[in-house]
Design a protein around this motif. Structure first.
Motif, PDB file in Angstrom:
ATOM      1  N   GLY A  11      66.526  98.830   9.474  1.00  0.00           N
ATOM      2  CA  GLY A  11      65.815  98.032  10.470  1.00  0.00           C
ATOM      3  C   GLY A  11      65.294  96.731   9.891  1.00  0.00           C
ATOM      4  N   ALA A  12      64.794  96.785   8.667  1.00  0.00           N
ATOM      5  CA  ALA A  12      64.319  95.569   8.005  1.00  0.00           C
ATOM      6  C   ALA A  12      65.465  94.614   7.719  1.00  0.00           C
ATOM      7  N   ILE A  13      66.607  95.159   7.313  1.00  0.00           N
ATOM      8  CA  ILE A  13      67.777  94.307   7.057  1.00  0.00           C
ATOM      9  C   ILE A  13      68.242  93.647   8.346  1.00  0.00           C
ATOM     10  N   ARG A  14      68.236  94.395   9.435  1.00  0.00           N
ATOM     11  CA  ARG A  14      68.616  93.807  10.733  1.00  0.00           C
ATOM     12  C   ARG A  14      67.638  92.718  11.150  1.00  0.00           C
ATOM     13  N   ALA A  15      66.339  92.948  10.915  1.00  0.00           N
ATOM     14  CA  ALA A  15      65.325  91.963  11.296  1.00  0.00           C
ATOM     15  C   ALA A  15      65.468  90.683  10.473  1.00  0.00           C
ATOM     16  N   VAL A  19      71.534  90.609   4.131  1.00  0.00           N
ATOM     17  CA  VAL A  19      71.099  90.696   2.734  1.00  0.00           C
ATOM     18  C   VAL A  19      71.541  89.420   2.037  1.00  0.00           C
ATOM     19  N   TYR A  20      70.662  88.864   1.214  1.00  0.00           N
ATOM     20  CA  TYR A  20      70.969  87.621   0.513  1.00  0.00           C
ATOM     21  C   TYR A  20      71.917  87.918  -0.643  1.00  0.00           C
ATOM     22  N   MET A  21      73.122  87.308  -0.598  1.00  0.00           N
ATOM     23  CA  MET A  21      74.111  87.494  -1.658  1.00  0.00           C
ATOM     24  C   MET A  21      75.022  86.273  -1.675  1.00  0.00           C
ATOM     25  N   PHE A  22      75.345  85.786  -2.865  1.00  0.00           N
ATOM     26  CA  PHE A  22      76.219  84.625  -3.038  1.00  0.00           C
ATOM     27  C   PHE A  22      75.671  83.384  -2.337  1.00  0.00           C
ATOM     28  N   GLY A  23      74.367  83.238  -2.295  1.00  0.00           N
ATOM     29  CA  GLY A  23      73.755  82.049  -1.726  1.00  0.00           C
ATOM     30  C   GLY A  23      73.688  82.012  -0.217  1.00  0.00           C
ATOM     31  N   ARG A  24      73.923  83.133   0.432  1.00  0.00           N
ATOM     32  CA  ARG A  24      73.846  83.173   1.894  1.00  0.00           C
ATOM     33  C   ARG A  24      73.503  84.579   2.360  1.00  0.00           C
ATOM     34  N   MET A  25      73.179  84.724   3.608  1.00  0.00           N
ATOM     35  CA  MET A  25      72.854  86.032   4.180  1.00  0.00           C
ATOM     36  C   MET A  25      74.143  86.695   4.658  1.00  0.00           C
ATOM     37  N   PRO A  27      75.956  90.386   6.246  1.00  0.00           N
ATOM     38  CA  PRO A  27      75.656  91.666   6.889  1.00  0.00           C
ATOM     39  C   PRO A  27      75.792  92.806   5.884  1.00  0.00           C
ATOM     40  N   ILE A  28      75.148  93.910   6.162  1.00  0.00           N
ATOM     41  CA  ILE A  28      75.105  95.019   5.212  1.00  0.00           C
ATOM     42  C   ILE A  28      76.500  95.564   4.932  1.00  0.00           C
ATOM     43  N   TRP A  29      77.397  95.569   5.904  1.00  0.00           N
ATOM     44  CA  TRP A  29      78.750  96.095   5.667  1.00  0.00           C
ATOM     45  C   TRP A  29      79.511  95.235   4.667  1.00  0.00           C
ATOM     46  N   ALA A  30      79.271  93.922   4.677  1.00  0.00           N
ATOM     47  CA  ALA A  30      79.933  93.039   3.718  1.00  0.00           C
ATOM     48  C   ALA A  30      79.413  93.292   2.300  1.00  0.00           C
TER      49      ALA A  30
END
Length: 62
Positions: A11-15, A19-25, A27-30
């Motif tokens: 829920g926090a990730i959706r809000a 997730v911050y990765m490779f300089g951008r946000m 989605p969790i599946w990526a």
């Protein structure tokens, strides 16, 4: 989770919008796919050769 007011980690990730990765946000599946690819690459490059070396040393000692 206090900042987003979510009840769960997902829920926090959706809000937050991902997730911050490779300089951008992302989605969790990526993030899961990227982590799997890195783990598989490390297993092929490091894990398999090291296990063969360990096995070879044990056979020589016996």
């Amino acid at each position: 989770m206090e900042i987003t007011g979510a009840d769960s980690v997902l829920g926090a990730i959706r809000a937050q919008g991902g997730v911050y990765m490779f300089g951008r946000m992302l989605p969790i599946w990526a993030v899961v796919i990227v982590e799997f690819c890195f783990a598989y690459a490390l297993e092929c490059l490091v894990g398999s050769p090291m296990s063969l070396l360990m096995c070879d040393k044990e056979v020589i000692e016996v």
